[in-house]
Design a protein around this motif. Structure first.
Motif, PDB file in Angstrom:
ATOM      1  N   ARG A  90      24.449   8.145 -17.940  1.00  0.00           N
ATOM      2  CA  ARG A  90      25.624   7.836 -18.757  1.00  0.00           C
ATOM      3  C   ARG A  90      26.097   9.096 -19.479  1.00  0.00           C
ATOM      4  O   ARG A  90      25.310  10.017 -19.758  1.00  0.00           O
ATOM      5  N   ARG A  91      27.348   9.089 -19.789  1.00  0.00           N
ATOM      6  CA  ARG A  91      27.982  10.287 -20.324  1.00  0.00           C
ATOM      7  C   ARG A  91      27.329  10.758 -21.632  1.00  0.00           C
ATOM      8  O   ARG A  91      26.999   9.967 -22.513  1.00  0.00           O
ATOM      9  N   GLY A  92      27.158  12.062 -21.704  1.00  0.00           N
ATOM     10  CA  GLY A  92      26.660  12.693 -22.922  1.00  0.00           C
ATOM     11  C   GLY A  92      25.155  12.770 -23.012  1.00  0.00           C
ATOM     12  O   GLY A  92      24.628  13.384 -23.945  1.00  0.00           O
ATOM     13  N   LEU A  93      24.444  12.167 -22.048  1.00  0.00           N
ATOM     14  CA  LEU A  93      22.982  12.200 -22.041  1.00  0.00           C
ATOM     15  C   LEU A  93      22.497  13.115 -20.919  1.00  0.00           C
ATOM     16  O   LEU A  93      23.129  13.204 -19.868  1.00  0.00           O
ATOM     17  N   PRO A  94      21.374  13.815 -21.127  1.00  0.00           N
ATOM     18  CA  PRO A  94      20.866  14.693 -20.076  1.00  0.00           C
ATOM     19  C   PRO A  94      20.607  13.921 -18.780  1.00  0.00           C
ATOM     20  O   PRO A  94      20.033  12.823 -18.806  1.00  0.00           O
ATOM     21  N   PHE A  95      21.039  14.490 -17.660  1.00  0.00           N
ATOM     22  CA  PHE A  95      20.768  13.913 -16.354  1.00  0.00           C
ATOM     23  C   PHE A  95      19.617  14.710 -15.743  1.00  0.00           C
ATOM     24  O   PHE A  95      19.812  15.781 -15.174  1.00  0.00           O
TER      25      PHE A  95
END
Length: 580
Positions: A374-379
């Motif tokens: 999800r956006r804004g979290l480390p992938f």
């Protein structure tokens, strides 16, 4: 790390297909150049080679929708995810997620044919054992026969829970003419059970190669087969043995790995949590040895800043994301209120990556950010998920990216394969059964015939691992990436119904995206209500993909028998499922 499937084994699998479907007319019995005959295959080396080909069909490579990962059949139909991507890309999956199955769909035929190909290969092994040469010992026959029956039981288990009414073709049937008389009106659960019992009674506790089924894998699978038949007493007895004594192929005692995410890392394949898995290897000289399961299920056109480059399939659902919301005490909202205003997970739906966005700050289960990108979290170890730039068609599929079986940037060139059209082929094994699944099924069995307290104990073992702060997603500065709040169930379950609700929800969280959800809902006999509630909620979010659709009970629990097969064998042999 030792792997089972080799290039030679997969090449031999193609030869097996030719032998398995050969005709009986004498004038066609001239041996083909490059083809092995039964005399050559009945040596120990020959039979072992054919056995490898039976394992080789687990990922359904030639019939991609036949794989035991069940990302379409178990996860998309169960509400873990949407098809994703564009409506026109692999459009044959659209009617599946909308529960508008057609008897002529190619993906449905793939599921049928791919699993029967596995059956055919297993039958050939069993047949060859009956004519085995002198170098095949009695111990060899027990072990190889156990593995072949384990795998045949697996393929029929997939067919049974997929189609319900299927013919059971064994090694005594000739593939030229014999199968034409095998009907699909005979209940096959006893035959599936008998094969797995044979495997359990004849397989060794440990094996010489990773990926081979052993006694404990057979015990876990047999217990699962019992659960589908509601034979809870028999299942509990096996789970008691497995939890006390069960071992992996290499002799490690079963247990949960300390960090949840490590159960899905290629570098950690065949760990203490892996009961039975589809083996994969990268950079062997052939991409056919790598994991082909999710070559479509990567962020879209991300270049060097993210894994894969195609094609934004299998996007996790809004409903699944919301399910990871926790209350202030760290417990899930078992009443379903996680889908209501104020509890829904905040997303960047409708926003461009250049638009400002602050991720959700509310309490969530830490497994959320190992399961959903999800956006804004480390992938993983790539970059922070940028949102829409990694999504092919957000209005069609939502804002999330699948994450559980993604490869790490540090895996590139070693545990990830660059020799094909996409870098999405990996060395990540796909678990068919892992120990967390075993514990939660054991908890179910305890609720029905054992102890509610023992069920709570098993659920809390799973939740305790999830709560390990060492496994929380962290940013590059070492700070925890989100508001992770999770706890165990401190109070005893108030009733059987309360216990069932907790255990079933735990399976949803723990096993999301692993192909279990739809089949769980069907065996719990709640698919009609649960799936229609999901479709009503998700359809408002994704009106183009899911709006106006409905799950029809007593019909959509099972796929239709492929019309091609009925046309081949006749309506008097194959009877269509109700409603089609």
């Amino acid at each position: 790390m030792k792997k089972l499937i080799s290039k030679g084994g997969l090449a031999l699998a193609l030869a097996m297909m030719l032998i398995g479907y050969s005709c009986k007319e004498n004038f066609l019995e001239i041996p083909a150049t490059g083809q092995l005959d039964e005399a050559q295959l009945s040596t120990k080396k020959g039979i072992e080679g054919v056995l490898v080909s039976v394992y080789g069909q687990l990922n359904g490579r030639a019939n991609r929708m036949a794989s035991a990962s069940n990302w379409v059949w178990g996860s998309i139909r169960g509400g873990d995810a949407n098809k994703g991507t564009d409506p026109g890309d692999f459009s044959d999956i659209n009617p599946i997620q909308r529960f508008e199955y057609q008897t002529t769909q190619g993906v449905i035929l793939d599921k049928w044919k791919g699993n029967y190909e596995g059956v055919a290969r297993a039958n050939l092994v069993i047949k060859l054992l009956g004519m085995a040469q002198a170098d095949v010992t009695e111990d060899d026959k027990k072990r190889i026969g156990g593995e072949a029956r384990f795998l045949r039981s697996h393929y029929y288990f997939e067919l049974k829970r997929g189609f319900n009414n299927v013919p059971f073709v064994d090694e005594t049937k000739d593939y030229g003419t014999g199968i034409e008389s095998v009907p699909n009106t005979v209940e096959i659960w006893p035959l599936i059970e008998a094969d797995m019992k044979y495997a359990y009674e004849n397989l060794p506790e440990t094996q010489g190669a990773a990926g081979r089924a052993n006694k404990w894998a057979a015990a876990a699978y047999l217990a699962k087969i019992y659960m589908y038949q509601k034979k809870f007493t028999e299942a509990k007895a096996l789970y008691d043995l497995i939890i006390a004594n069960g071992k992996t192929t290499n002799g490690k005692k079963y247990g949960l790995v300390p960090k949840f995410q490590d159960a899905f890392k290629a570098a950690n394949d065949n760990n203490s949590e892996s009961v039975f898995a589809i083996q994969a290897a990268a950079n062997t000289g052939s991409v056919n040895n790598a994991n082909p399961e999710f070559d479509l299920n990567w962020p879209y056109n991300v270049g060097p800043n993210g894994p894969g480059n195609c094609c934004s399939f299998f996007q996790p659902s809004f409903e699944l994301g919301n399910s990871f919301r926790t209350d202030a005490s760290g417990l899930p909202y078992l009443d379903g209120s996680y889908n209501t205003a104020g509890k829904e997970l905040k997303t960047d739906m409708g926003l461009k990556s250049s638009d400002a966005f602050t991720p959700d700050a509310g309490p969530v289960d830490p497994r959320l950010d190992h399961s959903i990108g999800r956006r804004g979290l480390p992938f993983l170890d790539w970059i922070d998920h940028p949102g829409n730039d990694w999504i092919r068609n957000q209005p069609n599929a939502g804002p999330y990216t699948p994450k559980k079986y993604a490869y790490y940037k540090s895996d590139v060139g070693s545990l990830q394969d660059n020799s094909s059209w996409t870098p999405g082929y990996t060395a990540i094994n796909v678990n068919i059964i892992r120990y967390a699944d075993v514990l939660l099924m054991a908890a179910e069995a305890e609720i029905e015939v054992g102890s509610l307290e023992k069920a709570r104990e098993y659920v809390n073992i799973v939740r305790t691992r999830a709560a390990n702060p060492e496994s929380f997603v962290k940013r590059k500065d070492g700070k925890v990436a989100a508001n992770y709040v999770i706890n165990t169930y401190k109070a005893p379950f108030a009733s059987k119904d309360a216990a069932r609700t907790a255990v079933r929800f735990e399976r949803k969280l723990e096993l999301s995206g692993e192909g279990h959800r739809f089949f769980d809902l069907v065996r719990w006999e709640i698919a009609d209500s649960a799936i229609n509630a999901y479709l009503t909620y998700e359809g408002k979010k994704l009106s183009g993909a899911l709006g106006g659709t409905k799950f029809t009970g007593k019909k959509n629990e099972f796929l239709p028998v492929p019309q091609e097969q009925i046309d081949l064998l006749g309506k008097d042999v194959l009877v269509q499922n109700p409603g089609y």
